[in-house]
Scaffold this motif. Structure first.
Motif, PDB file in Angstrom:
ATOM      1  N   ALA A  68     -40.424  53.987 -62.245  1.00 15.70           N
ATOM      2  CA  ALA A  68     -39.602  54.743 -63.189  1.00 15.70           C
ATOM      3  C   ALA A  68     -38.498  55.538 -62.488  1.00 15.70           C
ATOM      4  O   ALA A  68     -37.335  55.518 -62.921  1.00 15.70           O
ATOM      5  N   GLY A  69     -38.853  56.242 -61.406  1.00 16.98           N
ATOM      6  CA  GLY A  69     -37.852  57.034 -60.694  1.00 16.98           C
ATOM      7  C   GLY A  69     -36.730  56.177 -60.153  1.00 16.98           C
ATOM      8  O   GLY A  69     -35.551  56.554 -60.221  1.00 16.98           O
ATOM      9  N   HIS A  70     -37.086  55.014 -59.644  1.00 14.54           N
ATOM     10  CA  HIS A  70     -36.093  54.095 -59.096  1.00 14.54           C
ATOM     11  C   HIS A  70     -35.105  53.651 -60.173  1.00 14.54           C
ATOM     12  O   HIS A  70     -33.886  53.733 -60.000  1.00 14.54           O
ATOM     13  N   LEU A  71     -35.624  53.212 -61.320  1.00 16.79           N
ATOM     14  CA  LEU A  71     -34.752  52.681 -62.366  1.00 16.79           C
ATOM     15  C   LEU A  71     -33.947  53.776 -63.057  1.00 16.79           C
ATOM     16  O   LEU A  71     -32.761  53.573 -63.369  1.00 16.79           O
ATOM     17  N   LEU A  72     -34.557  54.920 -63.285  1.00 16.21           N
ATOM     18  CA  LEU A  72     -33.810  56.019 -63.904  1.00 16.21           C
ATOM     19  C   LEU A  72     -32.735  56.540 -62.942  1.00 16.21           C
ATOM     20  O   LEU A  72     -31.639  56.920 -63.374  1.00 16.21           O
ATOM     21  N   GLY A  73     -33.049  56.550 -61.648  1.00 19.54           N
ATOM     22  CA  GLY A  73     -32.043  56.927 -60.656  1.00 19.54           C
ATOM     23  C   GLY A  73     -30.884  55.949 -60.631  1.00 19.54           C
ATOM     24  O   GLY A  73     -29.715  56.349 -60.520  1.00 19.54           O
ATOM     25  N   LEU A  74     -31.188  54.669 -60.750  1.00 16.31           N
ATOM     26  CA  LEU A  74     -30.136  53.651 -60.811  1.00 16.31           C
ATOM     27  C   LEU A  74     -29.240  53.859 -62.024  1.00 16.31           C
ATOM     28  O   LEU A  74     -28.013  53.711 -61.944  1.00 16.31           O
ATOM     29  N   GLU A  87     -31.322  64.899 -69.029  1.00 14.14           N
ATOM     30  CA  GLU A  87     -32.236  65.682 -69.867  1.00 14.14           C
ATOM     31  C   GLU A  87     -33.487  64.890 -70.238  1.00 14.14           C
ATOM     32  O   GLU A  87     -34.538  65.470 -70.521  1.00 14.14           O
ATOM     33  N   LEU A  88     -33.386  63.564 -70.250  1.00 13.97           N
ATOM     34  CA  LEU A  88     -34.524  62.716 -70.612  1.00 13.97           C
ATOM     35  C   LEU A  88     -35.487  62.505 -69.440  1.00 13.97           C
ATOM     36  O   LEU A  88     -36.628  62.084 -69.644  1.00 13.97           O
ATOM     37  N   VAL A  89     -35.006  62.754 -68.226  1.00 15.79           N
ATOM     38  CA  VAL A  89     -35.827  62.508 -67.035  1.00 15.79           C
ATOM     39  C   VAL A  89     -36.842  63.635 -66.874  1.00 15.79           C
ATOM     40  O   VAL A  89     -36.460  64.806 -66.780  1.00 15.79           O
ATOM     41  N   PRO A  90     -38.127  63.320 -66.854  1.00 14.99           N
ATOM     42  CA  PRO A  90     -39.153  64.361 -66.674  1.00 14.99           C
ATOM     43  C   PRO A  90     -38.930  65.153 -65.387  1.00 14.99           C
ATOM     44  O   PRO A  90     -38.442  64.606 -64.390  1.00 14.99           O
ATOM     45  N   ILE A  91     -39.264  66.426 -65.426  1.00 15.79           N
ATOM     46  CA  ILE A  91     -39.035  67.317 -64.281  1.00 15.79           C
ATOM     47  C   ILE A  91     -39.656  66.754 -63.009  1.00 15.79           C
ATOM     48  O   ILE A  91     -39.053  66.788 -61.934  1.00 15.79           O
ATOM     49  N   GLN A  92     -40.878  66.209 -63.119  1.00 11.27           N
ATOM     50  CA  GLN A  92     -41.563  65.718 -61.925  1.00 11.27           C
ATOM     51  C   GLN A  92     -40.844  64.526 -61.294  1.00 11.27           C
ATOM     52  O   GLN A  92     -40.951  64.299 -60.086  1.00 11.27           O
ATOM     53  N   LEU A  93     -40.103  63.781 -62.110  1.00 10.57           N
ATOM     54  CA  LEU A  93     -39.380  62.627 -61.575  1.00 10.57           C
ATOM     55  C   LEU A  93     -38.063  63.021 -60.905  1.00 10.57           C
ATOM     56  O   LEU A  93     -37.480  62.222 -60.176  1.00 10.57           O
ATOM     57  N   MET A 133     -37.683  64.906 -58.549  1.00 10.14           N
ATOM     58  CA  MET A 133     -37.912  64.992 -57.111  1.00 10.14           C
ATOM     59  C   MET A 133     -37.999  63.617 -56.469  1.00 10.14           C
ATOM     60  O   MET A 133     -38.033  63.500 -55.242  1.00 10.14           O
ATOM     61  N   ASP A 134     -38.042  62.578 -57.294  1.00  6.53           N
ATOM     62  CA  ASP A 134     -38.047  61.217 -56.759  1.00  6.53           C
ATOM     63  C   ASP A 134     -36.773  61.001 -55.939  1.00  6.53           C
ATOM     64  O   ASP A 134     -35.682  61.428 -56.351  1.00  6.53           O
ATOM     65  N   PRO A 135     -36.856  60.353 -54.772  1.00  6.10           N
ATOM     66  CA  PRO A 135     -35.666  60.207 -53.911  1.00  6.10           C
ATOM     67  C   PRO A 135     -34.509  59.474 -54.573  1.00  6.10           C
ATOM     68  O   PRO A 135     -33.347  59.752 -54.262  1.00  6.10           O
ATOM     69  N   HIS A 136     -34.791  58.555 -55.495  1.00 12.59           N
ATOM     70  CA  HIS A 136     -33.718  57.828 -56.175  1.00 12.59           C
ATOM     71  C   HIS A 136     -32.985  58.722 -57.168  1.00 12.59           C
ATOM     72  O   HIS A 136     -31.753  58.667 -57.275  1.00 12.59           O
ATOM     73  N   VAL A 137     -33.742  59.545 -57.886  1.00 14.71           N
ATOM     74  CA  VAL A 137     -33.138  60.466 -58.853  1.00 14.71           C
ATOM     75  C   VAL A 137     -32.419  61.600 -58.130  1.00 14.71           C
ATOM     76  O   VAL A 137     -31.279  61.955 -58.466  1.00 14.71           O
ATOM     77  N   SER A 138     -33.062  62.185 -57.120  1.00 14.04           N
ATOM     78  CA  SER A 138     -32.449  63.297 -56.394  1.00 14.04           C
ATOM     79  C   SER A 138     -31.175  62.844 -55.672  1.00 14.04           C
ATOM     80  O   SER A 138     -30.231  63.631 -55.522  1.00 14.04           O
ATOM     81  N   TYR A 139     -31.126  61.590 -55.247  1.00  8.72           N
ATOM     82  CA  TYR A 139     -29.917  61.054 -54.616  1.00  8.72           C
ATOM     83  C   TYR A 139     -28.758  61.068 -55.614  1.00  8.72           C
ATOM     84  O   TYR A 139     -27.636  61.486 -55.287  1.00  8.72           O
ATOM     85  N   ALA A 140     -29.021  60.611 -56.840  1.00  7.90           N
ATOM     86  CA  ALA A 140     -27.980  60.602 -57.877  1.00  7.90           C
ATOM     87  C   ALA A 140     -27.538  62.028 -58.207  1.00  7.90           C
ATOM     88  O   ALA A 140     -26.343  62.288 -58.407  1.00  7.90           O
ATOM     89  N   LEU A 141     -28.484  62.965 -58.255  1.00  2.00           N
ATOM     90  CA  LEU A 141     -28.145  64.361 -58.537  1.00  2.00           C
ATOM     91  C   LEU A 141     -27.250  64.938 -57.440  1.00  2.00           C
ATOM     92  O   LEU A 141     -26.286  65.659 -57.727  1.00  2.00           O
ATOM     93  N   ARG A 142     -27.567  64.607 -56.207  1.00  2.00           N
ATOM     94  CA  ARG A 142     -26.767  65.108 -55.087  1.00  2.00           C
ATOM     95  C   ARG A 142     -25.348  64.536 -55.129  1.00  2.00           C
ATOM     96  O   ARG A 142     -24.358  65.255 -54.898  1.00  2.00           O
ATOM     97  N   LEU A 143     -25.231  63.261 -55.450  1.00  8.59           N
ATOM     98  CA  LEU A 143     -23.914  62.636 -55.542  1.00  8.59           C
ATOM     99  C   LEU A 143     -23.072  63.246 -56.660  1.00  8.59           C
ATOM    100  O   LEU A 143     -21.871  63.469 -56.500  1.00  8.59           O
ATOM    101  N   GLU A 144     -23.710  63.505 -57.795  1.00  9.20           N
ATOM    102  CA  GLU A 144     -22.981  64.089 -58.916  1.00  9.20           C
ATOM    103  C   GLU A 144     -22.444  65.461 -58.541  1.00  9.20           C
ATOM    104  O   GLU A 144     -21.313  65.821 -58.904  1.00  9.20           O
TER     105      GLU A 144
END
Length: 265
Positions: A104-110, A129-135, A137-148
């Motif tokens: 899930a973290g991988h695909l939502l990060g993508l 807003e749809l991504v659960p808080i625990q996700l 911290m997933d490296p794929h999601v956090s990578y997208a957050l950092r880029l944004e």
């Protein structure tokens, strides 16, 4: 029928994850899997959520997750968007009855990465807003957050210099798209800030692989190349002048951003 789908999915994944996947074969296998899914009792409208039905829902989710990765390999954005929408149905609508997917973290990060690359920042925050808080911290999601955040700060040089540092190869397709935008913005800034720069500096600023790429860029943007020096065209170069068109463009961007923020709130 469930056994046939599991076998077909295993075959699909094996081909998809091979060093040189046959994408045409993958497409055919995916079509066969989708047809097979329509025959599963647990996926029929109004089906009772029994243990078998939940197992079949997990199987369908796994098929569509694999389909997302096939879309990336095919560089097919519409297909990617369709399959992500399907996967999200299983992630969110059935979250109370299905165990979370390890992918899930991988695909939502993508998906977040896609929106960044397309400069759809308002939709990015809506999806976040749809991504659960625990996700988050997933490296794929956090990578997208950092880029944004880097994009919002205008840190284009940082984006370009770290372009190869992606959490997974599947991110490279969207990263390449983002790099095109970042290079354009960086080149625009260089034109307004300097009268001229040497090629080596431009190669570093734009994260180019070869000085010859500067010559190509110079032809596209009307720069004057004299040996190892590049002179930017226009009388206003080096004076950080902002003409009316640029001002209007900035005002338009700010208004659009304000509207997106208002809609999110």
């Amino acid at each position: 029928m469930t056994t046939n789908v599991r076998t077909g999915l295993a075959d699909f994944r094996k081909e998809l994850e091979s060093p040189k996947p046959d994408l045409e074969r993958c497409k055919k296998l995916l079509v066969q899997l989708k047809i097979a899914l329509t025959q599963l009792a647990g996926l029929q409208p109004g089906a009772e959520l029994t243990a078998d039905a939940v197992s079949e829902l997990e199987l369908a989710r796994d098929v569509y997750e694999a389909a997302v990765h096939l879309s990336i390999l095919n560089e097919d954005i519409p297909s990617f968007e369709r399959h992500v929408a399907l996967v999200k149905t299983y992630y969110f609508d059935y979250a109370s009855v299905m165990p979370p997917s390890p992918r899930a973290g991988h695909l939502l990060g993508l998906n977040l990465m896609r929106l960044i690359a397309q400069n759809r920042i308002g939709e990015f925050h809506t999806e976040l807003e749809l991504v659960p808080i625990q996700l988050r911290m997933d490296p794929h999601v956090s990578y997208a957050l950092r880029l944004e955040q880097q994009l919002t700060d205008g840190a284009y040089a940082t984006i370009l210099s770290n372009a190869a540092d992606v959490p997974d190869a599947s991110f490279r397709f969207f990263m390449d798209t983002l790099c095109v935008t970042a290079r354009k913005e960086t080149a625009d800034c260089a034109e307004r800030a300097y009268e001229e720069l040497d090629k080596a500096t431009l190669v570093r600023l734009l994260a180019l692989e070869d000085p010859e790429e500067v010559d190509t860029l110079a032809m596209e943007r009307g720069w004057i190349v004299n040996g190892n020096t590049v002179r930017f065209g226009g009388d206003d170069a080096g004076e950080a002048a902002v003409d009316l068109d640029l001002s209007m463009d900035l005002i338009k961007r700010n208004m659009e951003y304000a509207k997106e923020l208002e809609r999110i709130v």
